[in-house]
Design a protein around this motif. Structure first.
Motif, mmCIF file in Angstrom:
data_model
loop_
_atom_site.group_PDB
_atom_site.id
_atom_site.type_symbol
_atom_site.label_atom_id
_atom_site.label_comp_id
_atom_site.label_asym_id
_atom_site.label_seq_id
_atom_site.Cartn_x
_atom_site.Cartn_y
_atom_site.Cartn_z
ATOM 1 N N PHE A 175 0.835 -1.204 0.000
ATOM 2 C CA PHE A 175 0.000 0.000 0.000
ATOM 3 C C PHE A 175 0.870 1.254 0.000
ATOM 4 N N TYR A 176 1.883 1.306 0.850
ATOM 5 C CA TYR A 176 2.749 2.474 0.908
ATOM 6 C C TYR A 176 3.481 2.688 -0.414
ATOM 7 N N ARG A 177 3.920 1.592 -1.042
ATOM 8 C CA ARG A 177 4.621 1.699 -2.324
ATOM 9 C C ARG A 177 3.711 2.309 -3.380
ATOM 10 N N ASP A 178 2.454 1.865 -3.429
ATOM 11 C CA ASP A 178 1.520 2.392 -4.420
ATOM 12 C C ASP A 178 1.189 3.861 -4.150
ATOM 13 N N CYS A 179 1.067 4.234 -2.882
ATOM 14 C CA CYS A 179 0.821 5.640 -2.536
ATOM 15 C C CYS A 179 1.982 6.526 -2.966
ATOM 16 N N ALA A 180 3.204 6.050 -2.754
ATOM 17 C CA ALA A 180 4.393 6.844 -3.077
ATOM 18 C C ALA A 180 4.435 7.230 -4.550
ATOM 19 N N LYS A 181 3.853 6.391 -5.402
ATOM 20 C CA LYS A 181 3.900 6.633 -6.843
ATOM 21 C C LYS A 181 2.988 7.767 -7.283
ATOM 22 N N ILE A 182 1.993 8.088 -6.462
ATOM 23 C CA ILE A 182 0.952 9.013 -6.939
ATOM 24 C C ILE A 182 0.816 10.282 -6.098
ATOM 25 N N CYS A 183 1.769 10.581 -5.227
ATOM 26 C CA CYS A 183 1.623 11.797 -4.418
ATOM 27 C C CYS A 183 2.957 12.479 -4.176
ATOM 28 N N ASP A 184 2.870 13.773 -3.836
ATOM 29 C CA ASP A 184 4.050 14.511 -3.393
ATOM 30 C C ASP A 184 4.335 14.225 -1.923
ATOM 31 N N TYR A 185 3.299 14.361 -1.086
ATOM 32 C CA TYR A 185 3.432 14.072 0.337
ATOM 33 C C TYR A 185 2.394 13.043 0.763
ATOM 34 N N PHE A 186 2.822 12.175 1.664
ATOM 35 C CA PHE A 186 1.963 11.134 2.226
ATOM 36 C C PHE A 186 2.014 11.252 3.741
ATOM 37 N N VAL A 187 0.859 11.127 4.405
ATOM 38 C CA VAL A 187 0.852 11.137 5.868
ATOM 39 C C VAL A 187 -0.162 10.131 6.376
ATOM 40 N N THR A 188 0.191 9.463 7.468
ATOM 41 C CA THR A 188 -0.711 8.514 8.094
ATOM 42 C C THR A 188 -0.588 8.605 9.601
#
Length: 270
Positions: free
Chosen positions: A166-179
């Motif tokens: 899930f984190y890998r897929d998120c990294a591909k589509i955003c500038d910043y990620f937070v959880t």
């Protein structure tokens, strides 16, 4: 009547006046009227929010990432069915917000019995999708300025949202990620798993205080494969003031200080 949430041989007892809503579906949803904390949302026996301190959590989840971005126009919220995260995101005046929530009943119950979204989920800029967040991100072709994951404690429903996939897929589509990343004190195994699985090029943990979460200490993880995690008080203050954001808990100074970690937490993730 009393509600008790237990964790690792300890717990939090809250005096309850009455049950406002209860339903068992994808999750066991309970909404209580409490004596001291206002209305309270519980999912599968775990406190998700109380009216008295939900802003402590939602503001710290949302504003650090949103203010690190110079112009967050398109935002994805995974989870967050109570609407508190979307409410805070809209304070930054984005052009588009997509919320992906697996349990439609949570959204319906929170709108009817709690209402902390304050109309945010009806805003024309907000699109609410009822589907699995993992599958949405895996097949998503869009790009987002910020992705915010407002999930529950890891359980059969939300366990996928702390996976490396899930984190890998998120990294591909955003500038910043937070959880949100659980309590490093009461839930160190969950905390360490989230940190380990989030294999971004750049990542940092920060802390906040939420009285009705396990032992009060709560953590968050901000990350990016594209951007540095920059902590510049002057820049954050300028953006905060220019966007005219009103808060209960968050300030730019709290933002910066939240990244100063106690030694024992540094040791957990070293």
């Amino acid at each position: 009547m009393e509600f008790v949430e237990r964790y690792n041989g300890s717990g939090l007892l809250i005096e309850v006046e009455k049950i406002l809503y209860e339903f068992k579906g994808v999750q066991h949803i309970q909404i209580f009227q409490t004596k001291s904390f206002g209305k309270m949302l519980v999912l599968d026996g775990k406190i998700q929010l109380t009216e008295k301190d939900e802003s402590f959590y939602h503001e710290m989840l949302v504003h650090p990432a949103m203010l690190m971005h110079e112009n967050p126009e398109k935002v994805l919220v995974i989870g967050g069915g109570d609407g508190g995260a979307v409410r805070e995101v809209l304070k930054h005046d984005p052009k588009e917000v997509v919320m992906v929530e697996i349990d439609e009943n949570v959204v319906k119950a929170c709108k009817e019995y709690i209402g902390i979204d304050r109309g945010a989920l009806e805003d024309p800029r907000v699109k609410v999708l009822f589907e699995d967040g993992l599958e949405f991100v895996k097949s998503c072709k869009d790009k987002f300025d910020v992705i915010i994951v407002d999930g529950t404690d890891p359980n059969p429903i939300s366990q996928a949202l702390i996976s490396s996939e899930f984190y890998r897929d998120c990294a591909k589509i955003c500038d910043y990620f937070v959880t949100q990343s659980q309590s490093p004190f009461a839930q160190p195994d969950y905390f360490k798993s989230i940190y380990k699985n989030a294999r971004f090029k750049n990542k940092a943990v920060y802390l906040g205080f939420v009285p009705t979460y396990p032992h009060g200490l709560w953590s968050y993880l901000i990350a990016s494969d594209r951007r540095e995690i920059v902590l510049d008080l002057n820049v954050i203050k300028e953006r905060f003031e220019n966007r005219k954001i009103e808060t209960v808990y968050y300030t730019p100074e709290v933002h910066i200080s939240a990244f100063a970690l106690p030694r024992w937490i540094v040791n957990l993730i070293s």
